[in-house]
Motif scaffolding. Structure first.
Motif, short mmCIF file in Angstrom:
data_model
loop_
_atom_site.label_atom_id
_atom_site.label_comp_id
_atom_site.label_asym_id
_atom_site.label_seq_id
_atom_site.Cartn_x
_atom_site.Cartn_y
_atom_site.Cartn_z
N PRO A 44 40.53 40.98 43.18
CA PRO A 44 40.91 38.93 42.40
C PRO A 44 41.83 38.64 42.56
O PRO A 44 42.83 37.02 42.64
N ASP A 45 43.31 39.73 41.92
CA ASP A 45 44.14 38.66 42.36
C ASP A 45 45.84 38.58 43.37
O ASP A 45 46.88 38.04 42.79
N GLY A 46 44.90 38.89 44.38
CA GLY A 46 45.52 38.82 45.74
C GLY A 46 46.38 39.83 46.33
O GLY A 46 46.91 39.94 47.15
N ALA A 47 45.68 40.90 44.84
CA ALA A 47 46.61 42.27 46.10
C ALA A 47 46.15 42.54 47.39
O ALA A 47 44.31 43.14 46.80
N GLN A 48 46.88 43.52 48.07
CA GLN A 48 45.77 44.09 48.91
C GLN A 48 45.54 44.94 48.64
O GLN A 48 46.53 46.39 48.96
#
Length: 379
Positions: A44-48
């Motif tokens: 959700p925080d954009g981390a892959q």
């Protein structure tokens, strides 16, 4: 060892019935030997989140996420050369972030339970969140199983690092933990843990894969051997009673190969307390910290064999008692006793049990332990 799951409904399916649900193939897996990296999902925080595929020349493949250090797949052949995935898990990330019972995950800071989520260290009392009835289990929520680890490839090893800050889940000190995964030419998954701290803290790291060597169905006809003369008895909340009990003359005697299901439903107080097997076995060791074979499991139908070698003093054997069919992944429904765990570790609740081996790591010390999961075939 289970997570905080609900009741369980029996599943009478034989271990071989559901094997056909798993994608299988004869001959070698078409993956180049080495380590390959690919995107898996986005947090959700954009981390892959990345998935790493470890493969050897024999065709064995293991897939591992840098989220939770989770082993999602283990593909090994049976006696006919047919490959199947023998690890319980999911195709997508969301179930691992939800109510997964620690499928395939790295566990920390403390594997197993700490009674009432409390311990005293160097005269100071510490309170941890309780997430398993009245007790603290597997490092709390989120534990090391639900955080993203920093990942890199070093030669033939996948290296995962995580810094657990002072006070995380109530634990004292900043802990820098590292895990190295390696797949050998001999079909061994090598797991090497290390950690350092700037303040005294309990540490008991482990790997929590669930296995089914048939590739589906239940695991009750898997034949288990554990090199242990004693085990850790527990109360109804799965907290140690403080003593060690002999396995001789009990359903916990796996010193010679026995089907997991042979005595699992006997009228035994310890089996009632665990809902089946969910106990720490005290390994017979030539010396403390020595690498030795802890356990061996054989599936008679497929011929697949799993051996666990570890430096740890104990192994938690869990027979999937809280799997109830509410979880599914990779084409399988995870029903009652459809997977087993062999978790190499120190004993549960050791910070509150002075007679148990020490689990306190102090500044200037290095926590280091290695375990090996070796797969083979018996004709």
């Amino acid at each position: 060892m289970p997570g905080a799951q609900g009741g369980a409904a029996r599943c009478g399916a034989h271990a071989r019935i559901a094997a056909s649900r798993q994608p299988t193939q004869k001959g070698r897996n078409p993956v180049q030997p080495g380590i390959q990296q690919a995107p898996f999902a986005q947090l959700p925080d954009g981390a892959q989140v990345q998935v790493f595929t470890l493969a050897n020349a024999a065709g064995m493949t293991v897939r591992i996420l840098d989220f939770g250090g989770i082993i999602t797949e283990i593909h090994v052949p049976d006696r006919d050369g047919v490959f199947a995935d023998v690890a319980l898990g999911f195709n997508t990330l969301e179930p691992y972030r939800g109510d997964s019972p620690y499928f395939g995950a790295l566990i920390g800071r403390y594997g197993n339970r700490i009674a009432a989520g409390r311990f005293t260290l160097d005269g100071q009392d510490f309170a941890l969140p309780v997430n398993n009835g009245k007790n603290h289990l597997h490092g709390g929520v989120p534990g090391f199983d639900r955080v993203q680890w920093r990942s890199r490839i070093e030669g033939d090893e996948l290296v995962l690092d995580y810094r657990s800050p002072d006070g995380e889940q109530g634990y004292p000190g900043t802990l820098d933990a590292s895990v190295r995964y390696r797949l050998t030419a001999d079909n061994e998954i090598v797991v090497r843990f290390s950690a350092v701290t700037d303040r005294a803290t309990p540490v008991n790291l482990t790997q929590h894969s669930y296995f089914n060597l048939a590739g589906g169905g239940n695991i009750l006809d898997h034949e288990l051997t554990i090199d242990a003369d004693t085990f850790v008895p527990i109360d109804a909340g799965s907290i140690p009673l403080g003593n060690l009990a002999p396995v001789a003359g009990t359903p916990f005697d796996f010193r010679v190969p026995r089907p997991i299901g042979a005595r699992i439903d006997e009228a035994d107080e310890q089996l009632r307390n665990g809902g089946g097997y969910d106990h720490c076995f005290v390994l017979n060791k030539p010396a403390p910290g020595a690498m030795s074979r802890a356990a061996r499991v054989r599936d008679p139908g497929s011929g697949r064999v799993l051996e666990l070698f570890t430096q740890e003093p104990g192994v938690q054997f869990y027979s999937g008692n809280f799997l109830d069919g509410s979880l599914a992944g990779k084409g399988r429904v995870y029903a009652y006793r459809s997977g087993f765990c062999l978790e190499p570790q120190h004993f549960p609740d050791s910070p509150n049990q002075p007679a148990f081996p020490n689990t306190i790591l102090r500044p200037g010390e290095v926590y280091a332990t290695e375990s090996r999961f070796r797969f083979s075939i018996e004709p």
